[in-house]
Design a protein around this motif. Structure first.
Motif, PDB file in Angstrom:
ATOM      1  N   CYS A 118      -2.676   0.924   7.210  1.00  0.00           N
ATOM      2  CA  CYS A 118      -3.840   1.357   6.434  1.00  0.00           C
ATOM      3  C   CYS A 118      -4.879   1.882   7.407  1.00  0.00           C
ATOM      4  O   CYS A 118      -5.311   1.151   8.303  1.00  0.00           O
ATOM      5  CB  CYS A 118      -4.410   0.209   5.608  1.00  0.00           C
ATOM      6  SG  CYS A 118      -5.929   0.636   4.715  1.00  0.00           S
ATOM      7  N   LEU A 164      -7.575   3.094   1.353  1.00  0.00           N
ATOM      8  CA  LEU A 164      -7.870   2.310   0.161  1.00  0.00           C
ATOM      9  C   LEU A 164      -8.843   3.029  -0.768  1.00  0.00           C
ATOM     10  O   LEU A 164      -9.956   3.372  -0.369  1.00  0.00           O
ATOM     11  CB  LEU A 164      -8.478   0.963   0.552  1.00  0.00           C
ATOM     12  CG  LEU A 164      -7.623   0.050   1.423  1.00  0.00           C
ATOM     13  CD1 LEU A 164      -8.465  -1.101   1.965  1.00  0.00           C
ATOM     14  CD2 LEU A 164      -6.429  -0.474   0.643  1.00  0.00           C
ATOM     15  N   GLU A 203     -14.730  -3.787  -1.448  1.00  0.00           N
ATOM     16  CA  GLU A 203     -13.730  -3.884  -0.389  1.00  0.00           C
ATOM     17  C   GLU A 203     -13.996  -5.109   0.492  1.00  0.00           C
ATOM     18  O   GLU A 203     -13.075  -5.836   0.864  1.00  0.00           O
ATOM     19  CB  GLU A 203     -13.742  -2.610   0.450  1.00  0.00           C
ATOM     20  CG  GLU A 203     -12.604  -2.529   1.449  1.00  0.00           C
ATOM     21  CD  GLU A 203     -12.609  -1.213   2.209  1.00  0.00           C
ATOM     22  OE1 GLU A 203     -12.364  -1.249   3.420  1.00  0.00           O
ATOM     23  OE2 GLU A 203     -12.856  -0.162   1.585  1.00  0.00           O
ATOM     24  N   LEU A 259       0.862  -1.176   0.000  1.00  0.00           N
ATOM     25  CA  LEU A 259       0.000   0.000   0.000  1.00  0.00           C
ATOM     26  C   LEU A 259       0.899   1.225   0.000  1.00  0.00           C
ATOM     27  O   LEU A 259       1.816   1.339   0.811  1.00  0.00           O
ATOM     28  CB  LEU A 259      -0.914  -0.006   1.228  1.00  0.00           C
ATOM     29  CG  LEU A 259      -1.738  -1.282   1.431  1.00  0.00           C
ATOM     30  CD1 LEU A 259      -2.611  -1.163   2.685  1.00  0.00           C
ATOM     31  CD2 LEU A 259      -2.582  -1.599   0.217  1.00  0.00           C
TER      32      LEU A 259
END
Length: 371
Positions: free
Chosen positions: A77, A42, A104, A33
């Protein structure tokens, strides 16, 4: 410490998607990421690219293991890009916001059911969608500096990405405390609660990554990480947890406001933590908080990750059009005055019919139950 991934480490088959570096490295399929300034939140494009790569690697014999990490030490994240979700929800195609969330959740469920080992290295903060990627994987590993939280109620949302499943496996009073206050906790508590499987020995990350890339063997984790927790560091005093034995938001608030912290629990420290818990409760959306309590209770009655995702999808479908979600985004991300005006009062019980309407909302199954 997780550092930036250099150009030299990107293989020729990397997917050119902003926000995530996807490539092959030895026996590993690797995902990093790569939105450090945005706490690696995200986007829809990142979720799509990660899902595509996982599908391809599932039938690639040379890929024996999937390794997921992130750029920078601040965050693994911090969740899904809630600003992007809000923009979609207020656009001319609001259905795209729910599709973003469903995609997701589908990625999280794919990780949970993946036929090859998935090692996730968590450094910095992990919340929301970050927990969904890490905690449902076969081998989630935290650094000593990792922190975890369920802060969603503060923006009129609910703990999602399978978080209601994770919370349902904790002691009920602790689950309510974490879900309603958004309190952060560290790697030791995450290991004790089963959110991660191991804690990485400090300074051994690069060696671990090199060994995993060379071998594709998750058994090597035993050389670099410990699986037994040390003493918990972030648990609140017992008297505060006792207040969260109440099953409604007004009941919890009343119990906190009338409790005597007691000198035997640390006196001033307990009083400070009590006041902090009360302030945290009053920051959140009462509707989202009561809905969270109902979702976690439902997850206890009917366990399973896929079932949790189905309920969360239904809840999110309702929240996307709810005034509290839009007010939470306004107060926390747009105007940043941190003074949301919620639709309900924290000390008054929300009519059961409002919550029940959401719980009975039909959502498209993400997969058969059993995981």
């Amino acid at each position: 410490m997780a550092g930036p991934v250099t150009t030299a480490s990107r293989s020729k088959d990397a997917h050119p998607v902003a926000g995530v570096l996807i490539r092959r490295a030895g026996a590993c399929g690797r995902m990093t990421l790569d939105r450090p300034r945005a706490l690696n939140t995200l986007t829809g494009a990142m979720v799509a690219a990660m899902s595509e790569a996982l599908k391809a690697w599932e039938t690639t014999p040379a890929v024996r293991l999937v390794l997921i990490d992130a750029t920078g030490p601040r965050a693994f994240c911090a969740g899904g890009d809630i600003g992007e979700v809000h923009d979609l929800a207020t656009s001319t195609t609001p259905g795209a916001a729910l599709a973003h969330c469903a995609d997701e959740y589908a990625l999280d469920l794919m990780i949970a059911r993946y036929p090859k080992p998935v090692v996730v290295l968590v450094e910095g903060v992990a919340m929301g969608g970050g927990l969904g990627i890490a905690c449902h994987a076969s081998h989630p590993v935290a650094s000593q500096s990792a922190t975890f939280a369920f802060p969603e109620c503060a923006v009129g949302w609910v703990p999602d990405s399978g978080a209601t499943h994770l919370l349902s496996r904790m002691e009920p009073d602790l689950a309510r405390y974490l879900a309603l206050t958004g309190a952060r906790f560290g790697a030791e508590d995450a290991l004790r609660l089963g959110l991660v499987r191991a804690i990485l020995v400090e300074g051994r990350r690069e060696e671990l990554v090199a060994d995993l890339e060379a071998s594709g063997d998750p058994g090597l984790l035993a050389r670099y990480a410990r699986s037994e927790p040390k003493a918990a560091t972030d648990s609140p005093p017992a008297r505060i947890l006792d207040a969260f034995g109440e099953t409604t938001l007004p009941g919890i608030l009343q119990a906190l406001e009338t409790m005597d912290p007691g000198a035997d629990d640390g006196g001033d420290t307990a009083r400070t933590l009590r006041e902090r818990a009360i302030k945290a409760l009053l920051r959140g959306s009462p509707f989202a908080q009561e809905l969270t309590l109902a979702l976690v209770a439902a997850a206890r009655r009917t366990p399973g990750l896929a079932k949790a995702f189905e309920r969360e999808t239904g809840a999110v479908a309702a929240l996307l059009g709810h005034p509290d979600f839009h007010e939470g985004i306004r107060a926390n991300l747009i105007d940043r005055d941190r003074r949301p005006s919620w639709t309900h009062d924290h000390r008054n019980r929300i009519p059961a019919a409002e919550i029940e309407t959401v719980l009975t909302r039909i959502s498209a199954p993400l997969g058969a139950s059993g995981c």
